[in-house]
Design a protein around this motif. Structure first.
Motif, PDB file in Angstrom:
ATOM      1  N   MET A  73       0.842  -1.180   0.000  1.00  0.00           N
ATOM      2  CA  MET A  73       0.000   0.000   0.000  1.00  0.00           C
ATOM      3  C   MET A  73       0.892   1.250   0.000  1.00  0.00           C
ATOM      4  SD  MET A  73      -3.319   0.576   0.435  1.00  0.00           S
ATOM      5  CE  MET A  73      -4.296   1.995   0.577  1.00  0.00           C
ATOM      6  N   VAL A  74       0.586   2.179  -0.842  1.00  0.00           N
ATOM      7  CA  VAL A  74       1.339   3.424  -0.956  1.00  0.00           C
ATOM      8  C   VAL A  74       0.932   4.361   0.183  1.00  0.00           C
ATOM      9  CG1 VAL A  74       1.710   5.448  -2.403  1.00  0.00           C
ATOM     10  CG2 VAL A  74       1.566   3.210  -3.450  1.00  0.00           C
ATOM     11  N   SER A  75       1.920   4.940   0.844  1.00  0.00           N
ATOM     12  CA  SER A  75       1.637   5.879   1.932  1.00  0.00           C
ATOM     13  C   SER A  75       0.970   7.138   1.381  1.00  0.00           C
ATOM     14  CB  SER A  75       2.934   6.262   2.645  1.00  0.00           C
ATOM     15  OG  SER A  75       3.717   7.085   1.799  1.00  0.00           O
ATOM     16  N   ASP A  76       0.350   7.902   2.250  1.00  0.00           N
ATOM     17  CA  ASP A  76      -0.285   9.164   1.841  1.00  0.00           C
ATOM     18  C   ASP A  76       0.741  10.119   1.234  1.00  0.00           C
ATOM     19  OD1 ASP A  76      -2.814   8.382   2.639  1.00  0.00           O
ATOM     20  OD2 ASP A  76      -2.695   9.359   4.598  1.00  0.00           O
ATOM     21  N   PHE A  77       1.937  10.166   1.822  1.00  0.00           N
ATOM     22  CA  PHE A  77       2.972  11.063   1.327  1.00  0.00           C
ATOM     23  C   PHE A  77       3.389  10.682  -0.099  1.00  0.00           C
ATOM     24  CE2 PHE A  77       7.575  12.232   1.092  1.00  0.00           C
ATOM     25  CZ  PHE A  77       7.386  13.604   1.028  1.00  0.00           C
ATOM     26  N   LYS A  78       3.660   9.397  -0.325  1.00  0.00           N
ATOM     27  CA  LYS A  78       4.043   8.954  -1.669  1.00  0.00           C
ATOM     28  C   LYS A  78       2.897   9.168  -2.659  1.00  0.00           C
ATOM     29  CE  LYS A  78       7.526   5.516  -0.531  1.00  0.00           C
ATOM     30  NZ  LYS A  78       7.862   4.093  -0.573  1.00  0.00           N
ATOM     31  N   ARG A  79       1.684   8.917  -2.216  1.00  0.00           N
ATOM     32  CA  ARG A  79       0.526   9.119  -3.094  1.00  0.00           C
ATOM     33  C   ARG A  79       0.430  10.590  -3.513  1.00  0.00           C
ATOM     34  NH1 ARG A  79      -3.343   6.203  -4.604  1.00  0.00           N
ATOM     35  NH2 ARG A  79      -5.423   6.842  -5.149  1.00  0.00           N
ATOM     36  N   LYS A  80       0.677  11.514  -2.588  1.00  0.00           N
ATOM     37  CA  LYS A  80       0.648  12.937  -2.933  1.00  0.00           C
ATOM     38  C   LYS A  80       1.705  13.265  -3.980  1.00  0.00           C
ATOM     39  CE  LYS A  80      -1.238  14.770   1.358  1.00  0.00           C
ATOM     40  NZ  LYS A  80      -0.979  15.563   2.561  1.00  0.00           N
ATOM     41  N   LYS A  81       2.902  12.705  -3.810  1.00  0.00           N
ATOM     42  CA  LYS A  81       3.961  12.947  -4.789  1.00  0.00           C
ATOM     43  C   LYS A  81       3.578  12.381  -6.152  1.00  0.00           C
ATOM     44  CE  LYS A  81       7.529  11.194  -2.422  1.00  0.00           C
ATOM     45  NZ  LYS A  81       8.945  10.893  -2.059  1.00  0.00           N
ATOM     46  N   LEU A  82       3.076  11.163  -6.156  1.00  0.00           N
ATOM     47  CA  LEU A  82       2.689  10.525  -7.420  1.00  0.00           C
ATOM     48  C   LEU A  82       1.553  11.266  -8.108  1.00  0.00           C
ATOM     49  CD1 LEU A  82       2.917   6.777  -6.374  1.00  0.00           C
ATOM     50  CD2 LEU A  82       4.460   8.015  -7.922  1.00  0.00           C
ATOM     51  N   MET A  83       0.606  11.751  -7.321  1.00  0.00           N
ATOM     52  CA  MET A  83      -0.517  12.474  -7.922  1.00  0.00           C
ATOM     53  C   MET A  83      -0.098  13.851  -8.423  1.00  0.00           C
ATOM     54  SD  MET A  83      -2.777  10.296  -8.214  1.00  0.00           S
ATOM     55  CE  MET A  83      -3.906  11.428  -9.011  1.00  0.00           C
ATOM     56  N   PHE A  84       0.862  14.481  -7.766  1.00  0.00           N
ATOM     57  CA  PHE A  84       1.421  15.729  -8.294  1.00  0.00           C
ATOM     58  C   PHE A  84       2.019  15.461  -9.670  1.00  0.00           C
ATOM     59  CE2 PHE A  84       5.312  18.111  -9.083  1.00  0.00           C
ATOM     60  CZ  PHE A  84       4.800  19.389  -9.177  1.00  0.00           C
ATOM     61  N   LEU A  85       2.835  14.439  -9.766  1.00  0.00           N
ATOM     62  CA  LEU A  85       3.466  14.074 -11.032  1.00  0.00           C
ATOM     63  C   LEU A  85       2.412  13.761 -12.093  1.00  0.00           C
ATOM     64  CD1 LEU A  85       6.209  13.511 -12.365  1.00  0.00           C
ATOM     65  CD2 LEU A  85       6.099  11.201 -11.417  1.00  0.00           C
ATOM     66  N   PHE A  86       1.401  13.017 -11.716  1.00  0.00           N
ATOM     67  CA  PHE A  86       0.302  12.653 -12.622  1.00  0.00           C
ATOM     68  C   PHE A  86      -0.381  13.902 -13.179  1.00  0.00           C
ATOM     69  CE2 PHE A  86      -4.203  11.662 -13.275  1.00  0.00           C
ATOM     70  CZ  PHE A  86      -4.168  10.469 -13.993  1.00  0.00           C
ATOM     71  N   LYS A  87      -0.748  14.801 -12.281  1.00  0.00           N
ATOM     72  CA  LYS A  87      -1.525  15.990 -12.690  1.00  0.00           C
ATOM     73  C   LYS A  87      -0.702  17.018 -13.462  1.00  0.00           C
ATOM     74  CE  LYS A  87      -4.720  15.585  -8.834  1.00  0.00           C
ATOM     75  NZ  LYS A  87      -5.076  16.107  -7.523  1.00  0.00           N
ATOM     76  N   ILE A  88       0.509  17.282 -13.030  1.00  0.00           N
ATOM     77  CA  ILE A  88       1.309  18.347 -13.635  1.00  0.00           C
ATOM     78  C   ILE A  88       2.009  17.895 -14.911  1.00  0.00           C
ATOM     79  CG2 ILE A  88       3.256  19.938 -13.293  1.00  0.00           C
ATOM     80  CD1 ILE A  88       0.734  20.642 -11.661  1.00  0.00           C
ATOM     81  N   PHE A  89       2.595  16.717 -14.893  1.00  0.00           N
ATOM     82  CA  PHE A  89       3.438  16.308 -16.011  1.00  0.00           C
ATOM     83  C   PHE A  89       2.807  15.303 -16.968  1.00  0.00           C
ATOM     84  CE2 PHE A  89       6.409  17.933 -12.901  1.00  0.00           C
ATOM     85  CZ  PHE A  89       7.191  18.755 -13.693  1.00  0.00           C
ATOM     86  N   PHE A  90       1.771  14.620 -16.556  1.00  0.00           N
ATOM     87  CA  PHE A  90       1.242  13.574 -17.425  1.00  0.00           C
ATOM     88  C   PHE A  90      -0.180  13.827 -17.912  1.00  0.00           C
ATOM     89  CE2 PHE A  90       4.858  11.478 -15.585  1.00  0.00           C
ATOM     90  CZ  PHE A  90       5.394  10.838 -16.692  1.00  0.00           C
TER      91      PHE A  90
END
Length: 182
Positions: free
Chosen positions: A1-18
């Motif tokens: 399970m991905v931690s909340d912190f990692k999920r925030k980082k991944l979702m930032f990357l998803f929204k801004i760059f992808f």
């Protein structure tokens, strides 16, 4: 399970760059829009050799990512599929597309081809995705840890930190030019 912190980082990357069009999923069209943004920031025209190389590279990354992430085979990568992709990759050695992606991002930023990314190069690329210049400048300083440039070796270490570290102060958290993941 991905931690909340990692999920925030991944979702930032998803929204801004992808998710370039902001529709909540990543498609081939999003990659094409990213290529256009990068080309504009770099001053490349569609027929230029560097544009062609960037386009080929980004579309190869898209294909590799789609193959690994698109569980329901709808030709899109949802936010949940995106997070699952990175969660799965943290269990094993990196997928080929990830290593290729890291190397490609490094080379796209290293405009001078001197084997390192300086602040101007970093700010230029991240600015093409709409990130504020002052924020990316500050992020570069944290990423570079007091150096004027980020070498390929440093970049690889920071890349791994971004995707694996739970430490909010890890320099790798700034590799995508952000200071907060809100």
């Amino acid at each position: 399970m991905v931690s909340d912190f990692k999920r925030k980082k991944l979702m930032f990357l998803f929204k801004i760059f992808f998710d370039s069009d902001g529709n909540g999923s990543i498609t081939k069209k999003d990659f094409e829009l990213s290529i256009e943004r990068l080309a504009k920031a770099k001053g490349w025209e569609p027929g230029d050799e560097k544009y062609k190389i960037a386009e080929k590279t980004m579309l190869e990354i898209w294909e590799g990512m789609l193959y690994k992430a698109d569980v329901n085979k709808d030709g899109e990568i949802s936010a949940d599929e995106w997070v699952a992709l990175w969660e799965e990759s943290s269990k094993d050695s990196p997928f080929d597309w990830q290593a290729y992606y890291a190397k490609s991002i490094f080379h796209l930023q290293d405009s001078s081809n001197d084997g390192a990314i300086d602040k101007e190069e970093f700010v230029s690329v991240h600015g093409s995705f709409g990130l504020p210049k002052d924020q990316t400048s500050e992020a570069f300083d944290k990423l570079a840890c007091g150096k004027d440039k980020v070498s390929w070796e440093d970049f690889q270490q920071r890349w791994e930190e971004f995707f694996t570290s739970e430490n909010a102060d890890a320099p790798g958290n700034y590799i995508f030019g952000n200071l907060t993941f809100e």
